[in-house]
Design a protein around this motif. Structure first.
Motif, PDB file in Angstrom:
ATOM      1  N   ILE A  19       0.833  -1.203   0.000  1.00 19.70           N
ATOM      2  CA  ILE A  19       0.000   0.000   0.000  1.00 19.70           C
ATOM      3  C   ILE A  19       0.866   1.252   0.000  1.00 19.70           C
ATOM      4  CG2 ILE A  19      -1.636   1.347   1.379  1.00 19.70           C
ATOM      5  CD1 ILE A  19      -2.949  -0.890  -0.184  1.00 19.70           C
ATOM      6  N   ALA A  20       1.938   1.217   0.751  1.00 18.42           N
ATOM      7  CA  ALA A  20       2.854   2.360   0.758  1.00 18.42           C
ATOM      8  C   ALA A  20       3.445   2.577  -0.636  1.00 18.42           C
ATOM      9  CB  ALA A  20       3.971   2.129   1.779  1.00 18.42           C
ATOM     10  N   GLU A  57       0.744   4.091  -2.869  1.00 17.63           N
ATOM     11  CA  GLU A  57       0.610   5.529  -2.603  1.00 17.63           C
ATOM     12  C   GLU A  57       1.730   6.313  -3.287  1.00 17.63           C
ATOM     13  OE1 GLU A  57       0.562   5.597   1.647  1.00 17.63           O
ATOM     14  OE2 GLU A  57      -1.633   5.450   1.760  1.00 17.63           O
ATOM     15  N   SER A  83      -1.063   9.569  -2.032  1.00 14.41           N
ATOM     16  CA  SER A  83      -1.835   9.022  -0.912  1.00 14.41           C
ATOM     17  C   SER A  83      -3.310   9.370  -1.000  1.00 14.41           C
ATOM     18  CB  SER A  83      -1.253   9.532   0.414  1.00 14.41           C
ATOM     19  OG  SER A  83      -1.273  10.952   0.449  1.00 14.41           O
ATOM     20  N   ASN A  87      -5.126   9.142  -3.470  1.00 13.46           N
ATOM     21  CA  ASN A  87      -5.786   8.270  -4.436  1.00 13.46           C
ATOM     22  C   ASN A  87      -5.706   6.790  -4.074  1.00 13.46           C
ATOM     23  OD1 ASN A  87      -6.559  10.396  -6.242  1.00 13.46           O
ATOM     24  ND2 ASN A  87      -4.385  10.565  -6.791  1.00 13.46           N
ATOM     25  N   VAL A  88      -5.438   6.540  -2.791  1.00 15.27           N
ATOM     26  CA  VAL A  88      -5.451   5.179  -2.259  1.00 15.27           C
ATOM     27  C   VAL A  88      -6.206   5.204  -0.937  1.00 15.27           C
ATOM     28  CG1 VAL A  88      -4.079   3.211  -1.463  1.00 15.27           C
ATOM     29  CG2 VAL A  88      -3.227   4.656  -3.330  1.00 15.27           C
ATOM     30  N   GLU A  89      -7.203   4.328  -0.788  1.00 14.76           N
ATOM     31  CA  GLU A  89      -7.992   4.251   0.441  1.00 14.76           C
ATOM     32  C   GLU A  89      -8.000   2.819   0.950  1.00 14.76           C
ATOM     33  OE1 GLU A  89     -11.317   7.663  -0.816  1.00 14.76           O
ATOM     34  OE2 GLU A  89     -11.859   5.529  -0.746  1.00 14.76           O
ATOM     35  N   CYS A 141      -8.185   2.060  -5.114  1.00 11.34           N
ATOM     36  CA  CYS A 141      -7.256   3.034  -5.653  1.00 11.34           C
ATOM     37  C   CYS A 141      -7.862   3.684  -6.887  1.00 11.34           C
ATOM     38  CB  CYS A 141      -5.902   2.415  -5.958  1.00 11.34           C
ATOM     39  SG  CYS A 141      -5.872   1.271  -7.349  1.00 11.34           S
TER      40      CYS A 141
END
Length: 611
Positions: A63-64, A67, A72, A74-76, A111
């Motif tokens: 996830i990092a 991002e 960041s 645009n990523v949940e 995303c």
């Protein structure tokens, strides 16, 4: 959410156009007035749910990295309570019309790429970390699973939020080029704004993705109602991240521009690849061209038929009218119970007993409605000059008048709030929201579409209808049959409306679907699309020559997607990584979860003899 304003198209890509805001607001109020389920579902497990065989430390690192690719914002991560919402404010985290638990088919994260380059980067990221991704355009295919990924813990790649531009409207070529986040509402507005005399073709509800509907081979109702058949050219990101263009798009245009015939000729040179990207998990469509219909005069009409047994004769009259192109659009033949449901009134207004509404009760209420005491209603539209329309209507009237008691009616014969006025809009390329009203039939309503295909022949139509009717009766559901009629076949759409806060109803709805899929396939009638949790069963009904088609699809999948990252299980196609490991949900699988690591059964809710 029930008291919040309905979002509008000018503010958000999933919003409602201003001209439909009043209707949408009223529809939302009706739905929420029937709601008894909680406003959200708390979750009692460690969140987010992880993809299969991915550790939490690996997921966090992935996830990092994601991002870092998209930013960041645009990523949940999906670590909040689940909210089902409604049609205009639907989730992209799970199935809003869940038939298992709300937490069954959930994402680990969402995303939002903003370009084909970013989609390609996301696909390469998924390959690196071996995390399954599930692309959606809008996620409003709610009768078939909505935005929910088939594999629990997948990352949903929401193309709609940032890729929602109408890239081209060509008034000379009568065509357009769009991104996945363009809804029918938006395309209609853009075409009207262009000033060119053109129509779009829209399904019953206009909030879905133009690209998504075509890729899933959905239909509309004008002369251009076959949406995939009227597409022309795609841009696709393959499961390895490579980008291709199909048809004439594969030939570069002058000085690096798009090929000028990309939206003019479908095939290009060599094998025609477009079909493998429809109803599959072989690529992510990021651009798609469509042909648009010239503006023309039109006349919508309805014909009512008095008796249930008229059905077969109606079908035999329709067939030559369609083959000869006398009826030029994709008309509908609907059972009269839908006249009750589309009023937006609940079932309890008409019948307070158990099981299906009896036929005599339907007749009683229909007799007090504009349609009168009838059994079937045909909605059609004819196109052309004033003289052509008049000549066509004479032919159609003569043919349908062969059925005793039939009545020919026009929009001006019906009240202003009658459903026919919605058909006028849809059959002239104007998106609507009226079709949503039948969800008020049950509180907390969800729905499942059973969508088999039959020839336009009286024997086949009767057999299929009677099979579906009897199985609905066995499981206690009203049957809402609609035939969408093409030149030589009919899409039979039967809609199971259930209370998604009632575990017994949900289990019976799934059992009903499974039995219909199996029994109808035995008679030669297969579904043309289905819910994500029923895809395995439907795919295996197409099993001629010892599942030769499935083996072919698996060969393509393993070649294009060796790590199995792109929408595993979509359309029943599983990559080698998942195949044979308990993910398939087939007939007789008494499971109340799609996750093979968390087996539960529904035998306490529905007897095994029903499955």
């Amino acid at each position: 959410m029930s008291s919040s304003a309905v979002p509008v198209l000018s503010d958000v890509h999933t919003g409602i156009p201003e001209n439909l805001l009043e209707k949408a607001t009223a529809a939302k109020e009706r739905l929420y007035s029937r709601k008894t389920a909680p406003p959200y579902y708390e979750r009692d497990e460690q969140l987010p749910v992880l993809p299969p065989d991915v550790s939490r430390s690996t997921f966090n690192a992935a996830i990092a990295a994601l991002e870092g690719i998209l930013g960041s914002a645009n990523v949940e991560v999906n670590d909040k309570p689940l909210v089902d919402g409604w049609y205009i404010e639907h989730p992209n985290t799970h199935d809003a019309y869940h038939v298992f638990s709300p937490g069954d088919s959930v994402s680990s994260a969402q995303c939002y790429p903003g370009s084909v380059e970013e989609v390609s980067a996301v696909v390469k990221w998924a390959n690196k970390f071996e995390i399954p991704i599930y692309p959606i355009s809008i996620g409003r295919n709610l009768g078939y699973g909505g935005a929910a990924p088939r594999v629990r813990g997948s990352v949903v790649v929401d193309l709609g939020r940032r890729m929602n531009k109408v890239l081209k409207v060509d008034g000379e070529n009568y065509s357009c080029l769009v991104e996945p986040g363009v809804t029918y509402y938006k395309l209609y507005d853009e075409v009207k704004r262009s000033g060119f005399p053109m129509w779009i073709d829209t399904p019953d509800l206009g909030g879905g993705s133009v690209v998504g509907n075509a890729v899933d081979r959905g239909v509309g109702y004008t002369l251009y109602g076959d949406h995939f058949g009227n597409h022309c050219g795609m841009e696709v990101v393959l499961p390895n991240g490579e980008v291709i263009r199909t048809g004439m798009g594969a030939l570069p245009g002058p000085d690096g521009t798009d090929n000028p015939t990309w939206q003019s000729f479908q095939y290009g040179y060599g094998p025609y690849a477009d079909g493998i990207f429809s109803q599959s998990n072989f690529g992510i469509v990021t651009k798609m061209g469509f042909w648009l219909m010239p503006d023309t005069q039109h006349q919508t009409f309805m014909v009512t038929f008095p008796n249930d047994e008229d059905f077969a004769d109606i079908v035999d009259i329709i067939r030559p009218l369609m083959i000869k192109r006398i009826l030029g659009n994709i008309p509908q033949l609907r059972n009269v119970i839908q006249e009750l449901a589309v009023t937006g009134r609940p079932k309890t207004d008409f019948y307070k007993g158990e099981g299906r509404v009896p036929r005599e009760v339907i007749r009683e209420h229909a007799s007090k409605m504009p349609c009168g005491d009838c059994a079937w209603i045909f909605y059609g539209t004819v196109y052309g000059t004033k003289e052509q329309i008049a000549d066509t209507l004479k032919i159609v009237n003569i043919e349908f008048s062969k059925i005793a008691g039939s009545k020919f009616l026009f929009p001006e014969d019906m009240p202003a709030d009658h459903y026919i006025h919605s058909r006028v809009s849809v059959c002239s390329g104007v998106p609507e929201i009226r079709e949503l009203d039948w969800l008020n039939w049950k509180p907390n309503a969800g729905h499942l579409f059973f969508a088999p295909i039959s020839p336009t022949k009286k024997h086949d139509a009767r057999v299929l209808y009677e099979l579906v009717r009897d199985i609905h009766d066995e499981f206690g559901f009203d049957v809402f049959p609609t035939y969408c009629i093409a030149n030589r076949e009919m899409h039979f759409i039967a809609n199971i409306v259930y209370d998604r806060d009632d575990e017994d109803e949900k289990a019976r709805a799934m059992a009903c679907m499974r039995k219909m899929i199996d029994v109808c396939a035995q008679h030669g009638y297969g579904e043309y699309r289905t819910h994500i949790l029923l895809a395995d069963q439907v795919a295996h009904t197409y099993g001629w020559n010892n599942q030769a088609m499935m083996r072919f699809n698996e060969t393509l999948k393993d070649s294009l997607d060796p790590k199995g990252i792109l929408a595993p299980g979509r359309a029943g196609i599983w990559p080698a990584k998942y195949r044979g490991k308990g993910w398939e949900l087939l007939l007789g699988d008494d499971r109340a979860t799609s996750n093979p690591a968390d087996i539960k059964t529904v035998t306490e809710l529905v007897s095994a003899s029903h499955l």
